[in-house]
Design an enzyme around this catalytic site. Structure first.
Site, PDB file in Angstrom:
ATOM      1  N   HIS A 250      -2.527   9.354   3.341  1.00 47.20           N
ATOM      2  CA  HIS A 250      -2.442  10.423   4.340  1.00 47.20           C
ATOM      3  C   HIS A 250      -1.154  10.319   5.135  1.00 47.20           C
ATOM      4  CE1 HIS A 250      -3.148   8.025   8.032  1.00 47.20           C
ATOM      5  NE2 HIS A 250      -3.978   7.291   7.293  1.00 47.20           N
ATOM      6  N   CYS A 264      -6.092   2.531   5.395  1.00 52.60           N
ATOM      7  CA  CYS A 264      -5.535   3.651   4.632  1.00 52.60           C
ATOM      8  C   CYS A 264      -4.078   3.375   4.267  1.00 52.60           C
ATOM      9  CB  CYS A 264      -5.628   4.942   5.438  1.00 52.60           C
ATOM     10  SG  CYS A 264      -7.286   5.645   5.516  1.00 52.60           S
TER      11      CYS A 264
END
Length: 293
Positions: A250, A264
């Protein structure tokens, strides 16, 4: 740059071509404020590949028929670097040459505007890491020489699927392959590895969340995604593409030169803008390596 300094060489690469565009992508490039590799490369034509080894290919952006990168066999397009020391904030022709070269090699420098800003810096970092150069925003002779004779990113999964993502935690770099070809190479920041406990309001309740802040290694596949900013219990994720439970690729406003996330894989914002148009669902994501602080 004069024509004499930019020569088209009809060499075949064994290590891979980089396309930073794809079918239907011009709009995404514009939305990201980025510019596809320039049409000056139209003199290049499709070449060949060895079995299981990416080679040079023709580009998919209208008007661009040879977006290529350097490999073990040499460079498809010779590049004579200006060898000027550049620092963040620099402007001018040498910066534009830097941006063009990074774009040709797949490092997504953002808009080709002759201004050395944050998007170009993230591409420089990715390039330097792949070349074994300690990442820095200052462009000196060593980086220019590497741009003249660049090496390919290390293949983590030699017999991987033609469409896949390889995330190298050791180098903090991600590589997107499509059709067996390298499409995009980017700087990333993965899980910090520092255990955390944070209190956040989630689903209307104040809750405490704890974790290891690790990006697990292994073989996964892309699953669901969200467009724009997505709110999770640990923060805001831009254009997340999930591949391992709640772990996603992301965009983030901060993508430093060290692992800093809760787990992440953070991407520069301009890369996260175009990645959904290049990466579909069910695509293998391979995570390897370990960052040494």
């Amino acid at each position: 740059m004069t024509a004499g300094r930019r020569l088209t060489v009809a060499a075949v690469l064994t290590a891979g071509a980089v396309l930073v565009s794809g079918g239907g992508m011009p709009g995404a490039w514009a939305a990201a404020g980025a510019t596809p590799p320039r049409a000056a490369l139209t003199a290049l034509t499709a070449t060949t590949t060895q079995a299981g080894v990416p080679g040079a290919v023709t580009g998919a952006v209208p008007g661009v028929t040879g977006v290529v990168r350097a490999g073990a066999a040499g460079a498809v397009r010779a590049f004579a670097a200006p060898h000027r020391t550049l620092r963040l904030g620099a402007k001018g022709a040498a910066v534009k040459e830097l941006q063009n070269r990074l774009g040709e090699l797949g490092y997504v420098p953002g808009k080709i505007d002759a201004r050395y800003g944050g998007t170009t810096q993230s591409a420089v970092w990715a390039f330097q890491k792949v070349q074994g150069i300690k990442p820095t925003s200052t462009i000196t002779a060593r980086t220019w020489r590497a741009l003249e004779s660049p090496r390919a990113p290390r293949v983590l999964i030699p017999n991987g699927k033609p469409d896949r993502v390889e995330i190298d935690l050791t180098r903090q770099v991600a590589v997107l392959y499509r059709g067996g070809q390298v499409r995009l190479i980017t700087h990333v920041s993965s899980g910090s590895g520092i255990p955390y406990c944070e209190t956040a309001t989630w689903q209307g309740k104040t809750q405490r969340f704890c974790g290891s802040a690790r990006t697990p290694t292994g073989d996964f596949k892309t699953t669901w995604r969200a467009s724009g900013w997505h709110t999770s219990y640990l923060g805001q994720l831009y254009n997340p593409i999930f591949f391992n439970g709640g772990i996603a690729l992301h965009g983030a406003l901060s993508v430093p030169l060290y692992p800093a996330s809760h787990g992440c894989v953070r991407l520069p914002m301009h890369v996260a803008q175009i990645l959904p148009g290049l990466l579909g669902a069910g695509v293998p994501v391979h995570v390897r390596g370990r960052f040494q602080r």
